[in-house]
Design a protein around this motif. Structure first.
Motif, PDB file in Angstrom:
ATOM      1  N   LEU A 161       3.104  -3.696  -8.365  1.00  9.14           N
ATOM      2  CA  LEU A 161       2.821  -2.095  -8.569  1.00  9.14           C
ATOM      3  C   LEU A 161       2.778  -1.618  -7.679  1.00  9.14           C
ATOM      4  CD1 LEU A 161       3.100  -1.833 -11.774  1.00  9.14           C
ATOM      5  CD2 LEU A 161       1.049  -2.367 -12.550  1.00  9.14           C
ATOM      6  N   ILE A 162       3.588  -0.243  -7.768  1.00  9.27           N
ATOM      7  CA  ILE A 162       3.080   0.735  -6.899  1.00  9.27           C
ATOM      8  C   ILE A 162       3.448   2.213  -7.176  1.00  9.27           C
ATOM      9  CG2 ILE A 162       4.407  -1.076  -5.097  1.00  9.27           C
ATOM     10  CD1 ILE A 162       6.581   1.181  -4.833  1.00  9.27           C
ATOM     11  N   ALA A 163       2.608   2.704  -6.267  1.00  8.20           N
ATOM     12  CA  ALA A 163       2.610   4.094  -6.945  1.00  8.20           C
ATOM     13  C   ALA A 163       4.418   4.557  -6.520  1.00  8.20           C
ATOM     14  CB  ALA A 163       1.264   5.049  -5.565  1.00  8.20           C
ATOM     15  N   PRO A 164       4.338   5.618  -6.971  1.00  5.48           N
ATOM     16  CA  PRO A 164       6.172   6.475  -7.442  1.00  5.48           C
ATOM     17  C   PRO A 164       6.219   6.273  -5.534  1.00  5.48           C
ATOM     18  CG  PRO A 164       5.145   7.493  -9.387  1.00  5.48           C
ATOM     19  CD  PRO A 164       3.903   6.905  -8.471  1.00  5.48           C
ATOM     20  N   ALA A 165       7.137   6.022  -5.033  1.00  2.00           N
ATOM     21  CA  ALA A 165       7.500   6.795  -3.496  1.00  2.00           C
ATOM     22  C   ALA A 165       8.866   6.824  -3.808  1.00  2.00           C
ATOM     23  CB  ALA A 165       7.397   5.526  -3.083  1.00  2.00           C
ATOM     24  N   ALA A 166       9.215   8.474  -2.300  1.00  2.45           N
ATOM     25  CA  ALA A 166      10.076   9.117  -2.603  1.00  2.45           C
ATOM     26  C   ALA A 166      11.341   8.023  -1.666  1.00  2.45           C
ATOM     27  CB  ALA A 166      10.031   9.755  -1.747  1.00  2.45           C
TER      28      ALA A 166
END
Length: 164
Positions: free
Chosen positions: A4-9
């Motif tokens: 589960l990760i922070a949104p990433a470009a």
């Protein structure tokens, strides 16, 4: 194993693959995508990711495995009108990744986040006929408040106590 990760470009292409799998006109819960967000171009996608990261009243996370975006989940911190309608937590898993327990796993992690933020209980809302979400919410101790008619059809409303 998913993460589960922070949104990433950097996951632009992977996110577009997930988005395409949902198909046109389908709402993807948990991603915070607005009709005004332009996500096709790298610059537009990066701007959207930055908007999500800067949102003070919501924590967005993506369910990712092997650099593939499998779903998204959002924890809304407040108690405003939108939260009263949509709930504190919204999530969605792309069709090809369903029936693996990913939503239940991600929900458990976000309930930990809610607890860490000092929230005592959270509201979750799902379509009355969404059996998978009903099972996911009830697996985490969701207590049915009732069913309400909404513009999108009947919705089940659940509360989950998260106080330590």
């Amino acid at each position: 194993m998913p993460d589960l990760i922070a949104p990433a470009a950097r996951l632009h292409t992977a996110w577009l693959d997930a988005h395409a799998e949902w198909g046109p006109g389908v709402h993807e819960d948990g991603f915070g995508l607005l009709a005004t967000d332009e996500v096709e171009s790298p610059a537009g996608f990066a701007a959207w990711v930055a908007r999500l990261a800067g949102e003070p009243a919501c924590t967005y996370r993506w369910i990712v495995e092997d650099d593939q975006v499998l779903g998204g989940i959002a924890l809304r911190h407040g108690s405003g009108e939108f939260v009263r309608w949509a709930g504190h937590i919204g999530y969605g898993v792309r069709p090809s990744a369903r029936r693996r327990g990913l939503a239940a796993w991600a929900l458990g992690r976000m309930l930990d986040e809610a607890r860490a933020l000092g929230m005592d209980r959270v509201l979750l809302v799902c379509a009355a006929d969404n059996v998978a979400s009903v099972k996911t919410i009830e697996r985490h101790g969701g207590v049915l408040e009732g069913v309400r008619d909404t513009a999108l059809g009947p919705a089940r409303r659940y509360w989950i106590n998260v106080a330590a």
